[in-house]
Design a protein around this motif. Structure first.
Motif, PDB file in Angstrom:
ATOM      1  N   ARG A  51      35.384  26.353  49.676  1.00 18.62           N
ATOM      2  CA  ARG A  51      34.202  26.969  50.247  1.00 18.62           C
ATOM      3  C   ARG A  51      33.352  27.674  49.204  1.00 18.62           C
ATOM      4  N   THR A  52      34.004  28.319  48.245  1.00 21.09           N
ATOM      5  CA  THR A  52      33.272  29.110  47.252  1.00 21.09           C
ATOM      6  C   THR A  52      33.197  28.452  45.876  1.00 21.09           C
ATOM      7  N   ALA A  53      33.823  27.249  45.728  1.00 28.13           N
ATOM      8  CA  ALA A  53      33.861  26.555  44.428  1.00 28.13           C
ATOM      9  C   ALA A  53      34.470  27.438  43.348  1.00 28.13           C
ATOM     10  N   CYS A  54      35.442  28.217  43.729  1.00 33.71           N
ATOM     11  CA  CYS A  54      36.122  29.112  42.794  1.00 33.71           C
ATOM     12  C   CYS A  54      37.206  28.328  42.051  1.00 33.71           C
ATOM     13  N   SER A  55      37.323  28.554  40.757  1.00 31.83           N
ATOM     14  CA  SER A  55      38.337  27.859  39.964  1.00 31.83           C
ATOM     15  C   SER A  55      39.708  28.500  40.078  1.00 31.83           C
ATOM     16  N   GLY A  56      39.755  29.719  40.549  1.00 30.17           N
ATOM     17  CA  GLY A  56      41.026  30.412  40.657  1.00 30.17           C
ATOM     18  C   GLY A  56      41.537  30.961  39.344  1.00 30.17           C
ATOM     19  N   GLN A  57      40.754  30.855  38.271  1.00 32.80           N
ATOM     20  CA  GLN A  57      41.165  31.358  36.971  1.00 32.80           C
ATOM     21  C   GLN A  57      40.503  32.698  36.676  1.00 32.80           C
ATOM     22  N   ARG A  58      41.223  33.524  35.974  1.00 33.79           N
ATOM     23  CA  ARG A  58      40.753  34.860  35.666  1.00 33.79           C
ATOM     24  C   ARG A  58      39.579  34.797  34.691  1.00 33.79           C
ATOM     25  N   PRO A  59      38.450  35.398  35.012  1.00 28.30           N
ATOM     26  CA  PRO A  59      37.323  35.421  34.063  1.00 28.30           C
ATOM     27  C   PRO A  59      37.644  36.349  32.899  1.00 28.30           C
ATOM     28  N   VAL A  60      37.352  35.882  31.705  1.00 25.15           N
ATOM     29  CA  VAL A  60      37.708  36.668  30.520  1.00 25.15           C
ATOM     30  C   VAL A  60      36.492  37.046  29.686  1.00 25.15           C
ATOM     31  N   THR A  61      35.334  36.472  29.957  1.00 22.22           N
ATOM     32  CA  THR A  61      34.164  36.752  29.117  1.00 22.22           C
ATOM     33  C   THR A  61      33.013  37.379  29.896  1.00 22.22           C
ATOM     34  N   HIS A  62      33.205  37.717  31.169  1.00 28.58           N
ATOM     35  CA  HIS A  62      32.106  38.290  31.939  1.00 28.58           C
ATOM     36  C   HIS A  62      31.876  39.749  31.520  1.00 28.58           C
ATOM     37  N   PHE A  63      30.648  40.180  31.662  1.00 29.24           N
ATOM     38  CA  PHE A  63      30.279  41.530  31.237  1.00 29.24           C
ATOM     39  C   PHE A  63      30.636  42.535  32.323  1.00 29.24           C
ATOM     40  N   ILE A  64      31.222  43.653  31.865  1.00 33.31           N
ATOM     41  CA  ILE A  64      31.571  44.751  32.767  1.00 33.31           C
ATOM     42  C   ILE A  64      30.987  46.037  32.192  1.00 33.31           C
ATOM     43  N   PRO A  65      30.154  46.741  32.936  1.00 34.17           N
ATOM     44  CA  PRO A  65      29.617  48.022  32.431  1.00 34.17           C
ATOM     45  C   PRO A  65      30.748  48.979  32.090  1.00 34.17           C
ATOM     46  N   LEU A  66      30.509  49.847  31.122  1.00 35.01           N
ATOM     47  CA  LEU A  66      31.550  50.743  30.658  1.00 35.01           C
ATOM     48  C   LEU A  66      32.004  51.709  31.753  1.00 35.01           C
ATOM     49  N   ASP A  67      31.091  52.123  32.630  1.00 33.46           N
ATOM     50  CA  ASP A  67      31.485  53.059  33.683  1.00 33.46           C
ATOM     51  C   ASP A  67      32.322  52.384  34.770  1.00 33.46           C
ATOM     52  N   GLN A  68      32.344  51.036  34.771  1.00 35.33           N
ATOM     53  CA  GLN A  68      33.157  50.311  35.751  1.00 35.33           C
ATOM     54  C   GLN A  68      34.422  49.712  35.118  1.00 35.33           C
ATOM     55  N   PHE A  69      34.594  49.925  33.834  1.00 30.15           N
ATOM     56  CA  PHE A  69      35.745  49.364  33.121  1.00 30.15           C
ATOM     57  C   PHE A  69      36.994  50.178  33.452  1.00 30.15           C
ATOM     58  N   ASN A  70      38.031  49.500  33.977  1.00 33.52           N
ATOM     59  CA  ASN A  70      39.260  50.197  34.371  1.00 33.52           C
ATOM     60  C   ASN A  70      40.457  49.604  33.628  1.00 33.52           C
ATOM     61  N   ARG A  71      41.628  50.048  33.979  1.00 33.72           N
ATOM     62  CA  ARG A  71      42.831  49.610  33.257  1.00 33.72           C
ATOM     63  C   ARG A  71      43.151  48.140  33.521  1.00 33.72           C
ATOM     64  N   HIS A  72      42.744  47.613  34.669  1.00 36.79           N
ATOM     65  CA  HIS A  72      42.966  46.186  34.945  1.00 36.79           C
ATOM     66  C   HIS A  72      42.118  45.324  34.009  1.00 36.79           C
ATOM     67  N   ASP A  73      40.891  45.748  33.756  1.00 36.62           N
ATOM     68  CA  ASP A  73      40.045  45.018  32.818  1.00 36.62           C
ATOM     69  C   ASP A  73      40.592  45.104  31.393  1.00 36.62           C
ATOM     70  N   LEU A  74      41.119  46.267  31.035  1.00 30.47           N
ATOM     71  CA  LEU A  74      41.724  46.424  29.716  1.00 30.47           C
ATOM     72  C   LEU A  74      42.920  45.489  29.551  1.00 30.47           C
ATOM     73  N   LEU A  75      43.763  45.402  30.580  1.00 33.55           N
ATOM     74  CA  LEU A  75      44.915  44.513  30.536  1.00 33.55           C
ATOM     75  C   LEU A  75      44.478  43.046  30.458  1.00 33.55           C
ATOM     76  N   SER A  76      43.387  42.711  31.167  1.00 35.92           N
ATOM     77  CA  SER A  76      42.872  41.351  31.130  1.00 35.92           C
ATOM     78  C   SER A  76      42.393  40.979  29.722  1.00 35.92           C
ATOM     79  N   ASP A  77      41.680  41.898  29.066  1.00 28.73           N
ATOM     80  CA  ASP A  77      41.224  41.622  27.706  1.00 28.73           C
ATOM     81  C   ASP A  77      42.400  41.503  26.739  1.00 28.73           C
ATOM     82  N   TYR A  78      43.405  42.327  26.931  1.00 26.02           N
ATOM     83  CA  TYR A  78      44.571  42.284  26.047  1.00 26.02           C
ATOM     84  C   TYR A  78      45.293  40.933  26.171  1.00 26.02           C
TER      85      TYR A  78
END
Length: 338
Positions: A51-78
């Motif tokens: 329905r949404t044409a989602c790949s089911g894969q974790r996005p790794v290069t999308h932009f996240i504002p610094l005020d919305q950056f949390n520990r889950h995003d940090l773990l994803s980048d790591y």
């Protein structure tokens, strides 16, 4: 790590207390790494992706504002950086495995000796059985190359025999006679009875390497020629493999014509000449001089200086051919080294 809720015995810990994002009735159990939509079963996951044409894969290069950056995003980048590191060192290791530096020094000498004779020798990766069993060797002091030869007799229940070290100066027929002549052991003659009784109609074939089964073709080697002459222009993987058959069974094999075989032979000779001879015009005479060529020919130390070799006309007064020039140059090189 922050402590989370503990699941009761025998019950699965739910991802969210909210209902499934697809059916909206069943409590959710899974969360999509790509868009964070919750789901309860495989059917809902599949429906959500369609329905949404989602790949089911974790996005790794999308932009996240610094005020919305949390520990889950940090773990994803790591984890993304770890994945890049694994990919980099994996490719680097593959290059090392397929590099000639991974092979022993005698194998490198064998490759050089084969190239000098017009044979393109390829090695399999370390650890493979054919690489381990290859007993071919090149003696630099006597300039002799001994091949491990594998003989296959498909008309005798796929019989197979191996010669561990055969000098390439021997004739193919002389080596083959050890199996199909009256001098062969009785058990061998009995097993190869079809060949012994029809020895005058025997053919020795060699396949073109690096070809699929559908495109595999064979060289019909002359029995009266030496192994060295028969292998000029051929590609050999580890060691030669010869297939022995009879006249009436030749149609089973796709043979390489004499014209194409001679063309491959000439291409290898030209390639060898272009590597060992380097012509440059100076004072109207041919000058053959290249430090790298001297080292390639006889494994000479890098400190050996270049020598200018002046080629002279042949005895008949005609200009010397490229092969004659190379022969003169190598003779002078041998005399200078000795």
């Amino acid at each position: 790590m922050a402590a989370g809720p503990v699941a009761a015995a025998g019950k699965r810990l739910l991802v969210s207390s909210s209902p499934c994002g697809t059916c909206h009735t069943t409590p959710s159990k899974y969360r999509c790494p790509g868009c964070l939509v919750t789901s309860c079963c495989l059917a809902c996951v599949t429906s959500h992706k369609k329905r949404t044409a989602c790949s089911g894969q974790r996005p790794v290069t999308h932009f996240i504002p610094l005020d919305q950056f949390n520990r889950h995003d940090l773990l994803s980048d790591y984890r993304f950086l770890e994945q890049v590191e694994r990919s980099f060192y994996g490719k680097k290791w593959n290059r090392m495995v397929h590099s000639s530096q991974m092979y022993p020094v005698p194998a490198d000498f064998l490759r050089r000796g084969a190239f000098k004779r017009g044979v393109k020798l390829k090695f399999l990766p370390m650890g493979m059985l054919r690489r381990k069993m290859n007993s071919s060797m090149f003696n630099r002091s006597s300039d002799t190359l001994s091949w491990r030869l594998e003989w296959r007799f498909p008309l005798s229940d796929q019989a197979k025999y191996v010669d561990r070290a055969v000098p390439d100066s021997r004739l193919i027929r002389d080596v083959l006679n050890a199996y199909i002549s009256s001098e062969a052991p009785a058990d061998v003659r009995q097993r190869l009875k079809k060949y012994v009784l029809n020895w005058e109609r025997v053919h020795v074939l060699m396949s073109n390497e690096f070809a699929s089964a559908a495109k595999r073709r064979y060289f019909d080697l002359p029995l009266h020629s030496s192994i060295r002459d028969a292998l000029v222009g051929k590609t050999v993987v580890e060691h030669p493999v010869f297939t022995v058959t009879l006249d009436e069974f030749l149609p089973r094999y796709k043979l390489i014509g004499k014209d194409e075989s001679e063309e491959l032979r000439q291409q290898m000779i030209d390639r060898r000449l272009s590597r060992f001879t380097f012509n440059s015009r100076r004072d109207g005479q041919d000058n053959i001089c290249k430090k790298e060529a001297l080292q390639t020919y006889a494994d000479l130390p890098p400190s050996l200086p270049c020598r200018d070799v002046k080629t002279e006309p042949s005895a008949a007064g005609q200009p010397m051919s490229a092969e004659e020039e190379m022969s003169v140059w190598i003779d002078q090189l041998d005399s200078s080294v000795s």
